[in-house]
Structure formats: C-alpha cells, structure tokens
Design an enzyme around this catalytic site. Structure first.
Site, PDB file in Angstrom:
ATOM      1  N   CYS A 282     -33.276  -5.592  -5.385  1.00 54.27           N
ATOM      2  CA  CYS A 282     -34.441  -6.454  -5.646  1.00 54.27           C
ATOM      3  C   CYS A 282     -35.742  -5.697  -5.370  1.00 54.27           C
ATOM      4  O   CYS A 282     -36.094  -5.464  -4.214  1.00 54.27           O
ATOM      5  CB  CYS A 282     -34.316  -7.699  -4.772  1.00 54.27           C
ATOM      6  SG  CYS A 282     -35.790  -8.732  -4.714  1.00 54.27           S
TER       7      CYS A 282
ATOM      8  N   CYS B  78     -38.350  -7.529  -3.265  1.00 55.27           N
ATOM      9  CA  CYS B  78     -37.916  -7.579  -1.866  1.00 55.27           C
ATOM     10  C   CYS B  78     -38.369  -6.312  -1.136  1.00 55.27           C
ATOM     11  O   CYS B  78     -38.828  -6.371   0.003  1.00 55.27           O
ATOM     12  CB  CYS B  78     -36.393  -7.669  -1.765  1.00 55.27           C
ATOM     13  SG  CYS B  78     -35.698  -9.170  -2.481  1.00 55.27           S
TER      14      CYS B  78
END
Length: 107
Positions: free
Chosen positions: A31, A34
């Site tokens: 991600c 993230c």
C-alpha cells in the site's frame, strides 16, 4: 521513534488493555499511501509520546483483526481508548490534518 508493531497475538495487551489512547495504523506492504502516512505517524508519536501510543498492524498478516474492525480500505487508523474504538480515520492525510483528527488526544 518508530511505531510499535502489533499482531493478533499481542493486540489485546498492546491495544485493548493499554493505559491511555492507542492509534492502530492498519496497513500493508503493498500500500503506497500507507508508506506515505507511516513517517507522519512516527513524527506524531515522537512529539506526543506521553499522550498517545501508535502501533502498526499489517492487515495481510492479521486478517482476523482487519475483518473484526471492518477494515475495507487502507490506510485506516482507529484510536482505541479503554478497549473501545473512539475515532476512525480513513486514508493518507498530511500531518496537520491528522493532528486535527487527533486533537482530542494530543491537543
């Protein structure tokens, strides 16, 4: 200061039974957003170590907790206090926006 890593095995101790508020950063290796939010959370933890604890939970390694807390998109952050979810933050945000979302805890 880097956020502590929690897992299904340590979640109860690290989060649910913690003294004071704990922000759980639900994330995954793949991600991109993230990875963008992680250093911001590290900064917030460094600046407010006595007010909030920040822990990271890899959703790929702990799908049971991701399902339990209804994580459908990441990054997702939930602030737990006394074992209960008090605040949910979805998506990568700049530091000032995260600090605004966390003002009740770090203000």
């Amino acid at each position: 200061m880097t956020a502590k890593v929690t897992s299904s095995a340590t979640f109860e101790q690290d989060v649910l039974n913690a003294d004071g508020p704990v922000l759980v950063d639900f994330w995954a290796e793949w991600c991109g957003p993230c990875r963008m939010v992680a250093p911001v959370l590290d900064q917030i933890q460094s600046e407010h170590p006595d007010k909030i604890t920040i822990v990271k939970l890899n959703v790929d390694e702990n799908p049971d907790l991701a399902m339990k807390y209804q994580i459908t998109s990441i990054p997702a952050m939930k602030v737990f206090n006394k074992g209960q979810v008090e605040t949910t933050i979805i998506g990568a945000k700049p530091k000032f926006a995260l600090e605004k979302d966390l003002a009740a805890y770090i203000g």
